[in-house]
Design a protein around this motif. Structure first.
Motif, mmCIF file in Angstrom:
data_model
loop_
_atom_site.group_PDB
_atom_site.id
_atom_site.type_symbol
_atom_site.label_atom_id
_atom_site.label_comp_id
_atom_site.label_asym_id
_atom_site.label_seq_id
_atom_site.Cartn_x
_atom_site.Cartn_y
_atom_site.Cartn_z
ATOM 1 N N LEU A 126 1.066 -4.721 1.413
ATOM 2 C CA LEU A 126 2.528 -4.701 1.370
ATOM 3 C C LEU A 126 3.056 -5.667 0.314
ATOM 4 C CD1 LEU A 126 3.292 -4.428 5.190
ATOM 5 C CD2 LEU A 126 3.379 -2.607 3.458
ATOM 6 N N GLU A 127 2.375 -6.802 0.156
ATOM 7 C CA GLU A 127 2.764 -7.757 -0.876
ATOM 8 C C GLU A 127 2.536 -7.170 -2.272
ATOM 9 O OE1 GLU A 127 4.421 -11.238 -2.246
ATOM 10 O OE2 GLU A 127 4.235 -10.619 -0.157
ATOM 11 N N HIS A 128 1.460 -6.417 -2.438
ATOM 12 C CA HIS A 128 1.131 -5.829 -3.740
ATOM 13 C C HIS A 128 1.896 -4.541 -4.021
ATOM 14 C CE1 HIS A 128 -2.142 -8.176 -5.586
ATOM 15 N NE2 HIS A 128 -2.189 -8.689 -4.383
ATOM 16 N N ARG A 129 2.605 -4.065 -3.035
ATOM 17 C CA ARG A 129 3.371 -2.827 -3.210
ATOM 18 C C ARG A 129 4.314 -2.946 -4.400
ATOM 19 N NH1 ARG A 129 6.681 -1.610 1.853
ATOM 20 N NH2 ARG A 129 7.656 -3.499 1.110
ATOM 21 N N ARG A 130 4.836 -4.141 -4.628
ATOM 22 C CA ARG A 130 5.766 -4.343 -5.732
ATOM 23 C C ARG A 130 5.067 -4.330 -7.094
ATOM 24 N NH1 ARG A 130 6.887 -9.039 -2.679
ATOM 25 N NH2 ARG A 130 7.964 -8.334 -0.838
ATOM 26 N N GLU A 131 3.873 -4.922 -7.165
ATOM 27 C CA GLU A 131 3.193 -5.070 -8.454
ATOM 28 C C GLU A 131 2.229 -3.934 -8.769
ATOM 29 O OE1 GLU A 131 3.113 -7.618 -6.176
ATOM 30 O OE2 GLU A 131 4.622 -8.912 -7.069
ATOM 31 N N LEU A 132 1.578 -3.374 -7.763
ATOM 32 C CA LEU A 132 0.543 -2.364 -7.974
ATOM 33 C C LEU A 132 0.984 -1.042 -7.364
ATOM 34 C CD1 LEU A 132 -2.493 -4.582 -6.931
ATOM 35 C CD2 LEU A 132 -1.738 -4.100 -9.249
ATOM 36 N N SER A 133 1.938 -0.420 -7.968
ATOM 37 C CA SER A 133 2.601 0.729 -7.350
ATOM 38 C C SER A 133 1.636 1.815 -6.886
ATOM 39 C CB SER A 133 3.641 1.303 -8.303
ATOM 40 O OG SER A 133 3.021 1.708 -9.502
ATOM 41 N N GLU A 134 0.623 2.152 -7.665
ATOM 42 C CA GLU A 134 -0.290 3.220 -7.262
ATOM 43 C C GLU A 134 -1.414 2.735 -6.354
ATOM 44 O OE1 GLU A 134 -1.959 5.766 -10.233
ATOM 45 O OE2 GLU A 134 -0.159 5.649 -11.449
ATOM 46 N N ARG A 135 -1.786 1.474 -6.437
ATOM 47 C CA ARG A 135 -2.999 0.989 -5.780
ATOM 48 C C ARG A 135 -2.775 0.381 -4.409
ATOM 49 N NH1 ARG A 135 -3.034 0.402 -11.133
ATOM 50 N NH2 ARG A 135 -2.146 -1.647 -11.215
ATOM 51 N N TRP A 136 -1.573 0.052 -4.056
ATOM 52 C CA TRP A 136 -1.358 -0.641 -2.793
ATOM 53 C C TRP A 136 -1.698 0.233 -1.602
ATOM 54 C CZ3 TRP A 136 2.003 0.274 1.271
ATOM 55 C CH2 TRP A 136 2.918 1.292 1.085
ATOM 56 N N SER A 137 -1.537 1.529 -1.732
ATOM 57 C CA SER A 137 -1.823 2.415 -0.603
ATOM 58 C C SER A 137 -3.306 2.406 -0.240
ATOM 59 C CB SER A 137 -1.354 3.840 -0.910
ATOM 60 O OG SER A 137 -2.020 4.349 -2.049
ATOM 61 N N TRP A 138 -4.182 2.203 -1.227
ATOM 62 C CA TRP A 138 -5.614 2.111 -0.935
ATOM 63 C C TRP A 138 -5.904 0.876 -0.085
ATOM 64 C CZ3 TRP A 138 -8.850 5.969 -1.537
ATOM 65 C CH2 TRP A 138 -8.527 6.978 -2.443
ATOM 66 N N LEU A 139 -5.254 -0.229 -0.397
ATOM 67 C CA LEU A 139 -5.412 -1.435 0.412
ATOM 68 C C LEU A 139 -4.889 -1.207 1.831
ATOM 69 C CD1 LEU A 139 -4.288 -4.130 -2.175
ATOM 70 C CD2 LEU A 139 -6.592 -3.823 -1.268
ATOM 71 N N LEU A 140 -3.762 -0.529 1.943
ATOM 72 C CA LEU A 140 -3.180 -0.238 3.249
ATOM 73 C C LEU A 140 -4.145 0.592 4.094
ATOM 74 C CD1 LEU A 140 -0.502 -0.597 4.882
ATOM 75 C CD2 LEU A 140 0.097 1.684 4.071
ATOM 76 N N ILE A 141 -4.754 1.601 3.504
ATOM 77 C CA ILE A 141 -5.718 2.439 4.224
ATOM 78 C C ILE A 141 -6.923 1.606 4.659
ATOM 79 C CG2 ILE A 141 -7.360 4.346 3.935
ATOM 80 C CD1 ILE A 141 -5.202 5.648 2.075
ATOM 81 N N GLY A 142 -7.416 0.751 3.776
ATOM 82 C CA GLY A 142 -8.545 -0.112 4.126
ATOM 83 C C GLY A 142 -8.220 -1.025 5.299
ATOM 84 N N GLY A 143 -7.045 -1.604 5.310
ATOM 85 C CA GLY A 143 -6.635 -2.468 6.420
ATOM 86 C C GLY A 143 -6.504 -1.713 7.724
ATOM 87 N N ALA A 144 -5.945 -0.505 7.656
ATOM 88 C CA ALA A 144 -5.815 0.318 8.862
ATOM 89 C C ALA A 144 -7.193 0.677 9.418
ATOM 90 C CB ALA A 144 -5.009 1.578 8.561
ATOM 91 N N MET A 145 -8.140 0.972 8.545
ATOM 92 C CA MET A 145 -9.494 1.302 8.990
ATOM 93 C C MET A 145 -10.151 0.104 9.677
ATOM 94 S SD MET A 145 -9.774 4.438 8.570
ATOM 95 C CE MET A 145 -11.370 4.434 9.333
ATOM 96 N N ASP A 146 -9.901 -1.104 9.173
ATOM 97 C CA ASP A 146 -10.443 -2.301 9.826
ATOM 98 C C ASP A 146 -9.912 -2.440 11.246
ATOM 99 O OD1 ASP A 146 -11.987 -3.019 7.670
ATOM 100 O OD2 ASP A 146 -10.529 -4.447 6.869
ATOM 101 N N ILE A 147 -8.636 -2.129 11.448
ATOM 102 C CA ILE A 147 -8.054 -2.218 12.791
ATOM 103 C C ILE A 147 -8.660 -1.159 13.704
ATOM 104 C CG2 ILE A 147 -5.915 -1.941 14.112
ATOM 105 C CD1 ILE A 147 -4.489 -3.379 11.770
#
Length: 190
Positions: A126-147
Motif C-alpha cells: 500500500l505504501e508503494h502503491r504511489r511509487e510503483l503503480s504496476e508492481r504494488w499489486s504483486w506485493l499485495l498478492i504476496g502478503g495476502a498469500m502469507d496470511i
C-alpha cells in the motif's frame, strides 16, 4: 548522494533503480520458486531443515549476544540483554538437540511469522502503491498469500505439524518467488 528536493524526482530515481535491477529480482524470484517447489515435494525434510537452521541461528545469535553483552557490560540493561541472549542460546540448543520435538512449537511460531509477514507486506504494498503503480499489486498478492498460509497452519494443528512447516515454507517461498518474478517483469516493461 543527496536526497532529491521534490517527490517526483525521488519517484523517478526509485523507478529507474528498480528498472535497472529487474534481472536481479527475476533471478531471485526463480531461485525462490524452485526452492519452494522442492520444499513442497519433500515437506518433512524441509520442515526438519528449517528447524535445524533456526536452531543454529538462535544459537549463534545467543552466543554473539552473550559476547556483546559482556563486552558492553557497563551499558544500561545489562541483565535484560544477558537474559535475552541466554534464552536464545537455550532455544537454539533445544531445537538442535530435539528438532523433531521442536517442530510443533516451531509450527506455531512459523504461523505467527507468516501472519506478521503478510500484514507487513500488505502495508508495504500500500505504501508503494504511489511509487510503483504496476508492481504494488504483486506485493499485495504476496502478503495476502502469507496470511492464508498462516490460517492453514493454525487450522491444522496439532496433527499438521509433521508436514506443515516444510509445505507451508515451500508455498511461501514459491509465492514470494512468483511475486518477485512478476515485479521484475513489470519493471522490465517500464
Amino acid at each position: 548522494m543527496t536526497l532529491p528536493q521534490n517527490l517526483e524526482e525521488l519517484q523517478a530515481r526509485m523507478r529507474e533503480a528498480v528498472r535497472q535491477h529487474w534481472k536481479a529480482f527475476l533471478i531471485e524470484g526463480i531461485l525462490l520458486a524452485v526452492l519452494g517447489l522442492a520444499a513442497i515435494v519433500l515437506p518433512q525434510l524441509a520442515g526438519l531443515a528449517v528447524t535445524i537452521l533456526l536452531g543454529w541461528l538462535f544459537l549463534i545469535m545467543g552466543i554473539s549476544g552473550l559476547i556483546m553483552t559482556f563486552w558492553a557490560r557497563e551499558m544500561p540493561g545489562f541483565w535484560w540483554s544477558l537474559i535475552s541472549a541466554a534464552l536464545a542460546v537455550l532455544a537454539g540448543g533445544v531445537l538442535l538437540a530435539k528438532p523433531v520435538q521442536g517442530v510443533l512449537t516451531l509450527t506455531i511460531v512459523v504461523g505467527a511469522f507468516f501472519l506478521a509477514e503478510g500484514v507487513a507486506t500488505i502495508l508495504y504494498a500500500l505504501e508503494h502503491r504511489r511509487e510503483l503503480s504496476e508492481r504494488w499489486s504483486w506485493l499485495l498478492i504476496g502478503g495476502a498469500m502469507d496470511i492464508v498460509i498462516s490460517g492453514l497452519i493454525f487450522a491444522g494443528l496439532p496433527g499438521s505439524a509433521e508436514w506443515a512447516i516444510g509445505l507451508l515454507a515451500g508455498l511461501n517461498l514459491m509465492f514470494g518467488g512468483t511475486t518477485l518474478i512478476g515485479m521484475a517483469l513489470a519493471a522490465r516493461k517500464t
